[in-house]
Design a protein around this motif. Structure first.
Motif, PDB file in Angstrom:
ATOM      1  N   ARG A 267       0.784  -1.104  -0.016  1.00 35.87           N
ATOM      2  CA  ARG A 267      -0.232   0.045  -0.023  1.00 35.87           C
ATOM      3  C   ARG A 267       0.937   1.232  -0.127  1.00 35.87           C
ATOM      4  NH1 ARG A 267      -4.475   2.329   4.054  1.00 35.87           N
ATOM      5  NH2 ARG A 267      -3.393   0.886   5.386  1.00 35.87           N
ATOM      6  N   SER A 270       1.956   1.813  -3.743  1.00 43.14           N
ATOM      7  CA  SER A 270       1.197   2.116  -4.651  1.00 43.14           C
ATOM      8  C   SER A 270       0.700   3.618  -4.522  1.00 43.14           C
ATOM      9  CB  SER A 270      -0.091   1.234  -4.391  1.00 43.14           C
ATOM     10  OG  SER A 270      -0.742   1.196  -3.387  1.00 43.14           O
ATOM     11  N   ILE A 271       0.352   4.070  -3.226  1.00 46.33           N
ATOM     12  CA  ILE A 271      -0.070   5.245  -2.743  1.00 46.33           C
ATOM     13  C   ILE A 271       1.256   6.425  -3.116  1.00 46.33           C
ATOM     14  CG2 ILE A 271      -0.885   6.790  -1.041  1.00 46.33           C
ATOM     15  CD1 ILE A 271      -2.535   4.626   0.171  1.00 46.33           C
ATOM     16  N   LEU A 274       1.586   6.962  -6.768  1.00 44.80           N
ATOM     17  CA  LEU A 274       0.256   7.751  -7.300  1.00 44.80           C
ATOM     18  C   LEU A 274       0.459   9.275  -6.970  1.00 44.80           C
ATOM     19  CD1 LEU A 274      -2.758   5.326  -6.771  1.00 44.80           C
ATOM     20  CD2 LEU A 274      -1.609   5.945  -8.887  1.00 44.80           C
ATOM     21  N   THR A 275       0.899   9.317  -5.455  1.00 44.38           N
ATOM     22  CA  THR A 275       0.667  10.795  -5.268  1.00 44.38           C
ATOM     23  C   THR A 275       2.355  11.484  -5.867  1.00 44.38           C
ATOM     24  OG1 THR A 275       0.270   9.992  -2.952  1.00 44.38           O
ATOM     25  CG2 THR A 275       1.261  12.250  -3.158  1.00 44.38           C
ATOM     26  N   THR A 278       1.027  12.759  -9.219  1.00 45.51           N
ATOM     27  CA  THR A 278       0.603  14.367  -9.011  1.00 45.51           C
ATOM     28  C   THR A 278       1.421  15.335  -8.380  1.00 45.51           C
ATOM     29  OG1 THR A 278      -0.274  13.913  -6.844  1.00 45.51           O
ATOM     30  CG2 THR A 278      -1.765  13.320  -8.488  1.00 45.51           C
ATOM     31  N   ILE A 482      -5.901  16.968  -4.278  1.00 50.00           N
ATOM     32  CA  ILE A 482      -5.840  15.125  -4.509  1.00 50.00           C
ATOM     33  C   ILE A 482      -4.417  14.799  -3.881  1.00 50.00           C
ATOM     34  CG2 ILE A 482      -5.484  13.832  -6.324  1.00 50.00           C
ATOM     35  CD1 ILE A 482      -6.885  15.811  -8.383  1.00 50.00           C
ATOM     36  N   SER A 483      -3.368  15.304  -3.987  1.00 50.64           N
ATOM     37  CA  SER A 483      -2.096  14.623  -3.450  1.00 50.64           C
ATOM     38  C   SER A 483      -2.478  14.617  -1.954  1.00 50.64           C
ATOM     39  CB  SER A 483      -0.966  15.475  -3.543  1.00 50.64           C
ATOM     40  OG  SER A 483      -0.770  15.892  -4.681  1.00 50.64           O
ATOM     41  N   LEU A 486      -4.708  11.436  -1.145  1.00 49.74           N
ATOM     42  CA  LEU A 486      -3.877  10.398  -1.518  1.00 49.74           C
ATOM     43  C   LEU A 486      -2.943   9.867  -0.121  1.00 49.74           C
ATOM     44  CD1 LEU A 486      -3.035  10.689  -5.240  1.00 49.74           C
ATOM     45  CD2 LEU A 486      -4.592   8.891  -4.300  1.00 49.74           C
TER      46      LEU A 486
END
Length: 496
Positions: A267, A270-271, A274-275, A278, A482-483, A486
């Motif tokens: 986890r 993945s996070i 993704l962050t 952004t 959004i960051s 996340l």
């Protein structure tokens, strides 16, 4: 004999570290020093509508090659791959300095980006090879200082070169520094290469390049150079989607995939990835378009524009060093949340930025963005490396760099598309399509050409640039929120 070899290795490590840091400096300084010079470059070469491609070209090939170079270094060794990377980078730098058109500059930046794809991951890997786990923690502060020094000197050097010499020296500066880095690695870094029969996922790289390149064209040229409702646009969308599907399928079938999907099951990885996507978009948004606002809208010099970016570079290394200590006390999630909050504050300051606010306000926004980047980046790298074993640590780290690079490339394209569309709208609303175009905005960035514009044209272009950049900063605020969301879903302390 073993003890003697260890002593020799230990004695040479400072020289290797210096060479590696110099190589990292080349890649790190490239964003800020070029961003500061960009207004002068487009004023000289023209092609304002291609502004974002100068950044996107570099970031695209950087992102596409970073994982491949990591794989090649595992097969052929760090030294030859690092040397090849710097050689390609210097070739691109030399050609960039000699560019006579914006098209030639973009092609040269493509070449430069390929070389840069080897610099950062191989430099990080070499540090991992010559320092133990305990020593790596101590050396992290020195590595963070590279970003600080490069980002502080980058805007200042860029501004001085533009104001005193020529924007071409921004690229030629890399040549003596790159040669020094190559000499340091050549003479002081020695490795015993254990030959392994491993495959390189070239096909995966081809599919991801096709997909990302198509997406970049859609974002940059959509509605400007290529109509949304056209055969060309539908073809680009098809290439982007099919390239992504083929890439995913290839990674599932490949023996040694370029992007092993199993690492995404963690986890925190993945996070964090993704962050990083952004935050990479936020970073390029500030670096690319703040100088255009300070010079084109506020009317200040390139040196002042460089100052507003320098504060981001001061905040980043300070936050990185403080973040390393915070991690041990409050954990990755809490440290990252503080960084996410700082990103929102910085983005909010940019959202409220107006011509009358002045460069100090812009510098404050940069500083908070720098603090946010320093805290989140440090937390992510340490968290990722602790989540996996030695055998996948290199690819996990490279994957995070890949996501940040892709984020920067997409950010440059997306935000550039927003800016171009808004300027085009202003021109159409005033029915000046026959007199001016988006490229005429070049004139706002050159004092002599600026003075020759009629009052009406100058007013329309300045309003369009101001409104377009405000839209860009609105996008930064959305990305910062959004960051933060996340980051909130990162595993809590004790679950890491």
């Amino acid at each position: 004999m073993v003890t003697r070899l260890k002593k020799i290795k230990t004695m040479k490590r400072p020289f290797v570290l210096a060479a590696v840091m110099l190589g990292m400096f080349l890649a790190a300084i490239e964003a800020t020093i070029v961003a500061t010079a960009m207004p002068s470059i487009v004023a000289d070469l023209g092609g304002f509508s291609l502004y974002s491609w100068v950044f996107s070209a570099y970031l695209l090939t950087n992102a596409a090659t970073v994982l491949i170079f990591g794989k090649l270094s595992d097969i052929f060794g760090r030294k030859p791959v690092f040397m090849i990377g710097i050689t390609i980078f210097l070739t691109g730098s030399t050609l960039s300095g000699f560019s006579g058109t914006m098209t030639m500059l973009i092609i040269s930046r493509f070449i430069q980006g390929v070389g840069a794809g080897a610099l950062m991951p191989i430099a990080t890997t070499i540090i991992g090879d010559i320092y133990s786990k305990e020593e790596r923690a101590k050396i992290q502060g020195q590595l963070s200082s590279v970003w600080g020094i490069s980002a502080v000197t980058g805007p200042l050097l860029g501004g001085l070169f533009v104001d005193v010499l020529s924007w071409r020296y921004v690229f030629w500066l890399n040549i003596p520094l790159g040669i020094l880095a190559m000499l340091g690695i050549f003479f002081f870094f020695h490795e015993n290469i254990e030959k392994q029969k491993r495959s390189v996922d070239y096909l995966g790289s081809v599919w991801i390049v096709i997909s990302v390149t198509s997406l970049l064209f859609i974002l940059v040229e959509g509605g400007i150079g290529i109509p949304w409702n056209s055969t060309e646009m539908y073809g680009l969308i098809g290439l982007a989607v099919s390239g992504l599907i083929l890439f995913i399928n290839q990674e599932r079938l490949a023996v040694d995939p370029m992007m092993p999907f199993e690492i995404w099951r963690h986890r925190i990885i993945s996070i964090a990835n993704l962050t990083s996507l952004t935050t990479g978009m936020i970073l390029i948004g500030v670096s690319s378009y703040l100088p255009a606002f300070v010079q084109g809208v506020m009317g200040y010099s390139a040196t002042v524009a460089g100052f507003t970016l320098t504060t981001m570079s001061i905040g980043w290394p300070i936050a990185a060093m403080v973040g390393g200590r915070l991690l041990l006390v409050i954990g990755y999630r809490a440290t990252s949340l503080i960084g996410g909050t700082s990103l929102i504050i910085g983005a909010l300051l940019f959202f409220l930025l107006s011509p009358d606010k002045g460069p100090v306000w812009a510098a404050a926004g940069s500083f908070f963005i720098g603090i946010g980047m320093g805290l989140t980046n440090t937390s992510f790298i340490v968290g990722i490396q602790n989540a996996v074993g030695w055998e996948t640590r290199g690819i996990a780290t490279a994957a995070n760099m890949f996501m940040r690079s892709i984020g920067s490339a997409l950010g440059a394209a997306l935000l550039g598309g927003l800016l171009n569309s808004r300027i085009q709208t202003f021109i159409q609303n005033k029915e000046l399509e026959n007199e001016v175009s988006v490229d005429t905005a070049n004139s706002l960035l050159d004092p002599q050409q600026n003075a020759s514009l009629s009052h009406e044209v100058k007013s329309v272009l300045q309003e369009g640039l101001t409104s377009g950049l405000h839209l860009v900063y609105m996008g930064l605020l959305v990305l910062a929120v959004i960051s933060f969301i996340l980051i909130y879903f990162l595993p809590k302390k004790g679950q890491e």
